[in-house]
Design a protein around this motif. Structure first.
Motif, PDB file in Angstrom:
ATOM      1  N   LEU A  19       7.488  -0.355  -4.960  1.00 52.11           N
ATOM      2  CA  LEU A  19       6.469  -1.207  -5.575  1.00 52.11           C
ATOM      3  C   LEU A  19       5.205  -0.422  -5.945  1.00 52.11           C
ATOM      4  O   LEU A  19       4.777   0.449  -5.198  1.00 52.11           O
ATOM      5  CB  LEU A  19       6.074  -2.327  -4.621  1.00 52.11           C
ATOM      6  N   VAL A  22      -0.277  -4.006  -5.958  1.00 53.88           N
ATOM      7  CA  VAL A  22      -0.158  -5.395  -6.406  1.00 53.88           C
ATOM      8  C   VAL A  22      -1.539  -6.044  -6.385  1.00 53.88           C
ATOM      9  O   VAL A  22      -2.258  -5.959  -5.387  1.00 53.88           O
ATOM     10  CB  VAL A  22       0.830  -6.187  -5.519  1.00 53.88           C
ATOM     11  N   LEU A  38       2.722  -8.154   1.935  1.00 57.68           N
ATOM     12  CA  LEU A  38       2.623  -6.814   1.327  1.00 57.68           C
ATOM     13  C   LEU A  38       1.890  -5.852   2.261  1.00 57.68           C
ATOM     14  O   LEU A  38       2.282  -4.689   2.392  1.00 57.68           O
ATOM     15  CB  LEU A  38       1.925  -6.914  -0.032  1.00 57.68           C
ATOM     16  N   CYS A  45      -2.499  -3.552  -1.819  1.00 58.35           N
ATOM     17  CA  CYS A  45      -2.617  -4.915  -2.326  1.00 58.35           C
ATOM     18  C   CYS A  45      -4.074  -5.349  -2.298  1.00 58.35           C
ATOM     19  O   CYS A  45      -4.765  -5.168  -1.292  1.00 58.35           O
ATOM     20  CB  CYS A  45      -1.770  -5.838  -1.454  1.00 58.35           C
ATOM     21  N   GLN A 185       9.749  -4.338 -11.393  1.00 59.69           N
ATOM     22  CA  GLN A 185       8.637  -4.521 -10.447  1.00 59.69           C
ATOM     23  C   GLN A 185       8.676  -5.917  -9.818  1.00 59.69           C
ATOM     24  O   GLN A 185       8.512  -6.073  -8.603  1.00 59.69           O
ATOM     25  CB  GLN A 185       7.295  -4.314 -11.157  1.00 59.69           C
ATOM     26  N   LEU A 189       9.432  -6.907  -6.004  1.00 59.46           N
ATOM     27  CA  LEU A 189       8.464  -7.684  -5.224  1.00 59.46           C
ATOM     28  C   LEU A 189       9.175  -8.810  -4.466  1.00 59.46           C
ATOM     29  O   LEU A 189       9.000  -8.974  -3.249  1.00 59.46           O
ATOM     30  CB  LEU A 189       7.389  -8.261  -6.153  1.00 59.46           C
TER      31      LEU A 189
END
Lengths: 341, 341
Positions: A19, A22, A38, A45, A185, A189
């Motif tokens: 990842l 985010v 996350l 994140c 992506q 997630l």
């Protein structure tokens, strides 16, 4: 069958490692819970929320949150983050405008309960190539940061849309590389959070949830109101059938209307279907003294539902390779899930 | 309030001691379970069933059962038993004819799920003065002697009708002594089995169960069928709302139709109410983009239902004394129960 295999746990650590950063816009139940997960997976994140109270609560717990939308998006752009729109439908357009201005390179997804209305906002701004919609189907009764939970998405369905790829494939055109990257992506997630990825075109998603969620909520409201109209004796005699048929009538009208108001055509179609079936039963009962046709049709439908497989069929998907779009379509056609490699 | 008091356990041993012999016609789930309870209370009890297999099963367990209807009714007449009609609605008329012929003095009750249709058969034969209808609301999913249970009625609602008394009272006439005696027997039977006696006029009972049971079953069938019409993706995404709204759609069509076919006008009225509410919601959604009126009405109804008292108000009733009929009417008007003395 070569198209799918037996269920296996999602390879979430692999997915989390793949990842990007985010950026979550809106730290309510869904966005906030995602932030918790996350962090637990050591994924960078950060997020934005309109309310400073929410941002303070999140910050107090050590999360990286801000009320400054422009700064948050500029940071997303600098780190090429995946942006998750976690706001209500009403401000999705505003979020997209801000993303266009301050984070023009980032991939985008959303977690709104309806998908065509979001896709329309995306299309209106020509942002389709970097957008893949999602609907994590977890937790709806409570709201706000205080309701956020680590693990909320574990084992839950996570609808992922693929409208652009299906349209390109149907037109014999290649799917843009940028879109494939965003799809990966978003899929990673969902997988990282332990969800089951279920591919669906936006329209098909909306028609489905109209029939198995939005319409049943409206029907529950109607059954509850018609039951209460029977007066105290009726309510005193109410037992299991009334209790269960009306359970979701306790749901907040604002929440249910946020679905229905943004999904009107599919909800109207589902309502019409139920009204037609009840009206036909009414006619049969009035003229023939029985409503056996509805009873038999409905019982068969429920028994088929109960007899559905305990696990969804799983399709292995190598994103961007071979007949992968056909795999998405096949998975959708059986309500199956995809495991992404 | 002077009309009712706090909940207390039914004085079932007292009630059982006051019971005459009980003759049960039809030894299915309800009739057979009643036989088990009465034996446990040392009440003389014997029964008839059409099927010799059932009679053999019951006899093997030491119960007093026969396939000879005439002999059974002659015995009931000799012992001045209370007769319980535990058969399906379809043969209630046949049972009443046989009772008229072979047990002309016995009090009569029934356990059919609808009450006006039974009362009509009784009236057609001029047998009102020795009939008091009942609807023990317990166990409906399974059938037959093998499903019978001791304690099935403990704590369950037991609707008891009082049409004749209400009509006499409204006309300023005395209630026949014979009918009062049968009412006491039927009330004592319900109390002896631990049930909660809920008085209701036959029409009011039928209108009530149409709204809180029969119509919800039909609606569940319609929701299930309309959901399945959404295809595999819809069923794959189905979660709590669809599961709960359609739970009772698994019910056997024959059972649900045995209710609806014998309660057509109230079921039609309840169906019309639900159809009207859904149609109005459809119109509001199509024209105003929201169905908020239904949502708010339905949520209020459900929340009121959830907030109902944990125990029904209890009215103390001295059968045949003072304003006892008014007490029955008051109890019915709030869905309350009566404790009989």
């Amino acid at each position: 069958m070569s198209n799918f295999e037996s269920p296996s746990p999602a390879s979430s650590s692999l997915s989390a490692a793949q990842l990007p950063a985010v950026c979550i816009l809106g730290l309510g139940l869904i966005g906030g819970s995602m932030m918790r997960d996350l962090r637990a997976h050591n994924v960078e994140c950060f997020g934005w929320n309109r309310s400073s109270a929410t941002v303070e609560e999140a910050t107090k717990e050590g999360f990286d949150a801000s009320t400054d939308l422009q700064a948050t998006l500029e940071r997303a752009e600098a780190s090429r983050a995946l942006i998750v729109i976690g706001t209500p439908m009403t401000v999705v357009g505003t979020m997209l405008d801000a993303i266009n201005e301050h984070a023009p390179s980032c991939g985008i997804t959303d977690v709104v309960s309806v998908k065509a209305a979001v896709a329309a906002e995306v299309s209106a701004r020509g942002m389709e190539e970097r957008f893949v919609g999602a609907h994590p189907m977890a937790g709806s009764a409570q709201a706000g940061w205080s309701a956020t939970l680590e693990g909320l998405f574990d084992g839950a369905p996570w609808v992922i849309t693929y409208d652009l790829a299906a349209a390109a494939d149907a037109a014999g055109k290649p799917v843009p590389e940028r879109w494939i990257e965003v799809f990966s992506q978003v899929a990673n997630l969902g997988a990282a959070l332990g969800s089951q990825l279920i591919p669906a075109l936006s329209d098909h998603h909306d028609a489905s949830v109209a029939r198995i969620s939005h319409m049943p909520h409206l029907a529950a409201y109607a059954i509850a109101a018609a039951g209460e109209a029977g007066g105290p004796l009726a309510i005193s005699l109410a037992a299991g059938s009334f209790r269960d048929c009306t359970r979701v009538a306790a749901a907040a009208p604002d929440m249910v209307m946020s679905w229905c108001e943004n999904n009107t055509e599919p909800v109207l179609a589902a309502l019409d279907d139920v009204i037609e079936r009840l009206t036909a039963a009414r006619t049969q009962l009035a003229t023939e003294g029985t409503a056996m046709y509805l009873a038999k049709t409905g019982q068969i439908a429920r028994v088929r539902y109960e007899a559905r497989p305990a696990h969804r069929p799983i399709f292995r998907l190598r994103v961007g390779e071979g007949d992968w779009i056909n795999q998405l379509e096949l998975a959708e056609s059986v309500g199956g899930q995809v495991d992404v490699f």
